[in-house]
Design a protein around this motif. Structure first.
Motif, PDB file in Angstrom:
ATOM      1  N   LEU A  11      34.058  35.128  41.416  1.00 49.26           N
ATOM      2  CA  LEU A  11      35.030  35.083  42.510  1.00 49.26           C
ATOM      3  C   LEU A  11      34.968  33.739  43.231  1.00 49.26           C
ATOM      4  N   ALA A  41      38.546  38.932  42.674  1.00 47.16           N
ATOM      5  CA  ALA A  41      38.232  39.585  43.952  1.00 47.16           C
ATOM      6  C   ALA A  41      38.154  41.100  43.768  1.00 47.16           C
ATOM      7  N   GLU A  42      39.080  41.648  43.021  1.00 48.98           N
ATOM      8  CA  GLU A  42      39.067  43.087  42.771  1.00 48.98           C
ATOM      9  C   GLU A  42      37.833  43.502  41.972  1.00 48.98           C
ATOM     10  N   THR A  96      42.306  34.673  40.897  1.00 50.31           N
ATOM     11  CA  THR A  96      41.512  34.892  42.104  1.00 50.31           C
ATOM     12  C   THR A  96      41.618  36.346  42.561  1.00 50.31           C
ATOM     13  N   ILE A 144      38.054  31.201  43.738  1.00 52.90           N
ATOM     14  CA  ILE A 144      38.493  30.778  45.073  1.00 52.90           C
ATOM     15  C   ILE A 144      38.438  29.255  45.197  1.00 52.90           C
TER      16      ILE A 144
END
Length: 170
Positions: A133, A96-97, A92, A137
């Motif tokens: 993403l 996200a990055e 995750t 999540i």
């Protein structure tokens, strides 16, 4: 997600209950529960809402959303997936990055209807990173809710209540 995943999710939410017990809980016939579990009949929206309210299963939520809309996260269950909470957390963060980097790299300054031929693929890549993403999540939420017994439906209801309190939804 295939109907087999919805079928699998349905069987999982019974969690040792018989079809008869689940049918009584939902106020439907055992035969209907059987037909839904075996993919012979689609689950009516009112039954899916009752089932989600009572069971709060993130796996069922994923399966139902895909079944009804053809969109949303698909449960990762292939040979290369590791659904341990630490692995899912790390994935995750990685996703996200990557999404944040793609979002920062793409300019939303001009109207999207005026994208050039080389800008459109960049925007599509940004959207794909966003979907990756979201998948990460949702799996993090799934694993944490399952391991802790936190009701997935309650998490979303609390979020909706906060959105209402902030005036974002009515």
């Amino acid at each position: 997600m295939k109907k087999s995943q919805l079928t699998h999710a349905m069987r999982e939410v019974r969690n040792g209950q018989t079809q008869e017990q689940l049918a009584m809980e939902l106020n439907v016939s055992r035969e209907l529960v059987s037909k839904i579990e075996n993919g012979r009949v689609e689950m009516a929206p009112d039954i899916s809402r009752k089932l989600m309210k009572r069971k709060g299963s993130p796996r069922l939520a994923m399966a139902l959303r895909y079944e009804y809309t053809g969109t949303g996260t698909t449960l990762l269950n292939g040979p290369n997936v590791d659904l341990h909470r630490s692995s899912v957390r790390e994935k995750t963060i990685e996703e996200a990055e990557e999404f944040l980097a793609a979002l920062k790299a793409f300019s939303f300054a001009k109207p999207l209807s005026n994208l050039s031929n080389w800008e459109r693929p960049e925007l599509e890549k940004t959207l794909e990173e966003g979907v990756e993403l979201i998948t990460a999540i949702e799996h993090l939420l799934l694993i944490v809710c399952e391991e802790t017994g936190i009701n997935f439906t309650d998490v979303w209801q609390n979020h909706h209540t906060q959105l209402m309190a902030k005036g974002y939804v009515q």
